[in-house]
Design a protein around this motif. Sequence first.
Motif, PDB file in Angstrom:
ATOM      1  N   HIS A  52      42.092 -96.240  -6.797  1.00  0.00           N
ATOM      2  CA  HIS A  52      43.535 -96.300  -6.590  1.00  0.00           C
ATOM      3  C   HIS A  52      43.912 -95.538  -5.328  1.00  0.00           C
ATOM      4  CE1 HIS A  52      47.679 -97.027  -7.591  1.00  0.00           C
ATOM      5  NE2 HIS A  52      47.951 -95.742  -7.425  1.00  0.00           N
ATOM      6  N   VAL A  53      44.755 -96.170  -4.512  1.00  0.00           N
ATOM      7  CA  VAL A  53      45.237 -95.580  -3.269  1.00  0.00           C
ATOM      8  C   VAL A  53      46.710 -95.230  -3.445  1.00  0.00           C
ATOM      9  CG1 VAL A  53      45.502 -95.918  -0.780  1.00  0.00           C
ATOM     10  CG2 VAL A  53      43.628 -97.059  -1.998  1.00  0.00           C
ATOM     11  N   SER A  54      47.075 -93.985  -3.102  1.00  0.00           N
ATOM     12  CA  SER A  54      48.455 -93.566  -3.307  1.00  0.00           C
ATOM     13  C   SER A  54      48.728 -92.282  -2.534  1.00  0.00           C
ATOM     14  CB  SER A  54      48.731 -93.342  -4.798  1.00  0.00           C
ATOM     15  OG  SER A  54      50.123 -93.180  -5.046  1.00  0.00           O
ATOM     16  N   CYS A  55      49.976 -91.802  -2.652  1.00  0.00           N
ATOM     17  CA  CYS A  55      50.381 -90.493  -2.144  1.00  0.00           C
ATOM     18  C   CYS A  55      51.005 -89.744  -3.311  1.00  0.00           C
ATOM     19  CB  CYS A  55      51.381 -90.646  -0.996  1.00  0.00           C
ATOM     20  SG  CYS A  55      51.895 -89.083  -0.248  1.00  0.00           S
ATOM     21  N   ILE A  56      50.425 -88.596  -3.650  1.00  0.00           N
ATOM     22  CA  ILE A  56      50.792 -87.853  -4.853  1.00  0.00           C
ATOM     23  C   ILE A  56      51.188 -86.428  -4.477  1.00  0.00           C
ATOM     24  CG2 ILE A  56      49.795 -86.832  -6.967  1.00  0.00           C
ATOM     25  CD1 ILE A  56      48.316 -89.375  -7.442  1.00  0.00           C
ATOM     26  N   SER A  57      52.075 -85.844  -5.244  1.00  0.00           N
ATOM     27  CA  SER A  57      52.583 -84.497  -4.971  1.00  0.00           C
ATOM     28  C   SER A  57      51.459 -83.462  -4.933  1.00  0.00           C
ATOM     29  CB  SER A  57      53.616 -84.097  -6.028  1.00  0.00           C
ATOM     30  OG  SER A  57      53.046 -84.128  -7.322  1.00  0.00           O
ATOM     31  N   ASN A  58      51.590 -82.523  -4.020  1.00  0.00           N
ATOM     32  CA  ASN A  58      50.579 -81.474  -3.841  1.00  0.00           C
ATOM     33  C   ASN A  58      50.960 -80.250  -4.679  1.00  0.00           C
ATOM     34  OD1 ASN A  58      48.293 -80.260  -2.819  1.00  0.00           O
ATOM     35  ND2 ASN A  58      49.325 -79.473  -0.988  1.00  0.00           N
ATOM     36  N   ARG A  84      56.430 -83.432  -1.349  1.00  0.00           N
ATOM     37  CA  ARG A  84      57.520 -83.928  -2.171  1.00  0.00           C
ATOM     38  C   ARG A  84      57.060 -84.071  -3.620  1.00  0.00           C
ATOM     39  NH1 ARG A  84      60.518 -88.743   1.349  1.00  0.00           N
ATOM     40  NH2 ARG A  84      61.005 -87.471   3.190  1.00  0.00           N
ATOM     41  N   PRO A  85      57.981 -84.072  -4.585  1.00  0.00           N
ATOM     42  CA  PRO A  85      57.593 -84.147  -6.002  1.00  0.00           C
ATOM     43  C   PRO A  85      57.147 -85.548  -6.415  1.00  0.00           C
ATOM     44  CG  PRO A  85      59.970 -84.161  -5.810  1.00  0.00           C
ATOM     45  CD  PRO A  85      59.442 -83.906  -4.420  1.00  0.00           C
ATOM     46  N   SER A 109      60.509 -89.276  -3.716  1.00  0.00           N
ATOM     47  CA  SER A 109      59.241 -88.865  -4.323  1.00  0.00           C
ATOM     48  C   SER A 109      58.151 -88.715  -3.271  1.00  0.00           C
ATOM     49  CB  SER A 109      58.799 -89.911  -5.351  1.00  0.00           C
ATOM     50  OG  SER A 109      58.446 -91.117  -4.681  1.00  0.00           O
ATOM     51  N   SER A 110      57.014 -88.215  -3.694  1.00  0.00           N
ATOM     52  CA  SER A 110      55.866 -88.070  -2.795  1.00  0.00           C
ATOM     53  C   SER A 110      55.462 -89.408  -2.197  1.00  0.00           C
ATOM     54  CB  SER A 110      54.681 -87.442  -3.548  1.00  0.00           C
ATOM     55  OG  SER A 110      54.430 -88.109  -4.769  1.00  0.00           O
ATOM     56  N   PHE A 111      55.524 -90.482  -2.981  1.00  0.00           N
ATOM     57  CA  PHE A 111      55.110 -91.782  -2.469  1.00  0.00           C
ATOM     58  C   PHE A 111      56.076 -92.306  -1.414  1.00  0.00           C
ATOM     59  CE2 PHE A 111      54.517 -96.378  -2.420  1.00  0.00           C
ATOM     60  CZ  PHE A 111      53.128 -96.462  -2.319  1.00  0.00           C
ATOM     61  N   SER A 112      57.332 -91.919  -1.481  1.00  0.00           N
ATOM     62  CA  SER A 112      58.312 -92.393  -0.505  1.00  0.00           C
ATOM     63  C   SER A 112      57.998 -91.897   0.899  1.00  0.00           C
ATOM     64  CB  SER A 112      59.726 -91.963  -0.910  1.00  0.00           C
ATOM     65  OG  SER A 112      59.900 -90.563  -0.740  1.00  0.00           O
ATOM     66  N   GLU A 113      57.077 -90.950   1.019  1.00  0.00           N
ATOM     67  CA  GLU A 113      56.679 -90.391   2.310  1.00  0.00           C
ATOM     68  C   GLU A 113      55.485 -91.134   2.920  1.00  0.00           C
ATOM     69  OE1 GLU A 113      57.049 -85.808   3.647  1.00  0.00           O
ATOM     70  OE2 GLU A 113      55.392 -86.205   2.270  1.00  0.00           O
ATOM     71  N   ILE A 114      54.932 -92.110   2.201  1.00  0.00           N
ATOM     72  CA  ILE A 114      53.714 -92.791   2.657  1.00  0.00           C
ATOM     73  C   ILE A 114      53.949 -93.498   3.990  1.00  0.00           C
ATOM     74  CG2 ILE A 114      54.159 -94.976   1.455  1.00  0.00           C
ATOM     75  CD1 ILE A 114      50.734 -93.329   1.467  1.00  0.00           C
ATOM     76  N   GLU A 115      52.970 -93.424   4.874  1.00  0.00           N
ATOM     77  CA  GLU A 115      52.985 -94.102   6.169  1.00  0.00           C
ATOM     78  C   GLU A 115      51.596 -94.676   6.434  1.00  0.00           C
ATOM     79  OE1 GLU A 115      55.508 -94.628   8.101  1.00  0.00           O
ATOM     80  OE2 GLU A 115      57.015 -93.294   7.219  1.00  0.00           O
ATOM     81  N   PRO A 116      51.488 -95.756   7.227  1.00  0.00           N
ATOM     82  CA  PRO A 116      50.175 -96.359   7.491  1.00  0.00           C
ATOM     83  C   PRO A 116      49.139 -95.374   8.035  1.00  0.00           C
ATOM     84  CG  PRO A 116      51.917 -97.811   8.250  1.00  0.00           C
ATOM     85  CD  PRO A 116      52.590 -96.538   7.839  1.00  0.00           C
TER      86      PRO A 116
END
Length: 334
Positions: A52-58, A84-85, A109-116
């Motif tokens: 799974h590929v994602s961006c998750i809160s640290n 981000r949470p 959210s943390s995922f809303s910060e995702i960039e290529p």
Amino acid sequence: MNQVITFGEVLMRLSPEGNKKFIQADKLEFYFGGTEVNVGISIANFGENVKHVSCISNDFIGDTAIAYLRKFGVSTSAIVRSNRPLGVYFLEVGAVMRPSSISYNRSHSSFSEIEPSMVDWDKALRKGKWFHWTGITPALCKGGYETLKAGLILAKEKGMIVSADPTYRKGLWKYGENAKDVLNDLMNYSTIFIGGINEINEILETNFNDSNDDFIEASKALINKFPSIEKVFDKIRTAINASWHKIRARMWNGKEFRETTDFEITHIIDRIGTGDAFAAGLIYGLQKFDDYKSMEFASAACALKHTYEGDVNYATVDEVMGILDGNTSGRFNR
């Protein structure tokens, strides 16, 4: 080269126990999920290799979410972290004539910060055979759309199978992109379509109805516009009330139309993630069986998910096959 890759937001779900409304409750249960996460975990439960590929809160919540994925054997090596949470949603589970209600808290959210630039797709897809995406991810934020597109372009270059579940939800598209334009763009990289008449009508701007004849014509029109798509699968839900549904599936594979019989779920424990269970069953089935058996397997997997609390389908291959063999009485296994 046998890994299934999923990409999307990881969410925490908060719910009162049972069928309570929040105003009745003094404690909450939590689960992790998210459309693509649910698909990935279900496929892993079938014994397949999943990443799974994602961006998750640290933070410790993000750590717990990652541990949850790893518990099911899902690779988290391509997950990046954000300050981000984690996204959250709140669910009241309905019953009988009272529908369930959902409220999301995911805009920042943390995922809303995702960039290529945050995802090394070449590394993430190195062992990939199958890439699964849904319309939820490009609806959330422009970075989600652009990052997904970058992954799909590379997946196509690598000759991977790409399944698309457009999952059009009008209320999610808030950042300025046109849903139809984005979905049309991403469909060009897809080979398997998992969706119904509503999704096809949204993409093609058509007005097909739900009849089987219209489904066949809609599927042909979709394949004509997007020649990379080889097969179209549709899950059909008939709701008697919030607790009693029927599930069946139909397909057009470019050569023939087939439809399964209904699975009747007379007491739904949890409806969340049932469509994801169908997609996971289909992805697994198409690697093991013919098209019709794959569709039957997906429908049975979907039906079983209604019996589990939480977002994820915990069913094994043997349990799904047991349902297909007619073992639906719920008698003890001894």
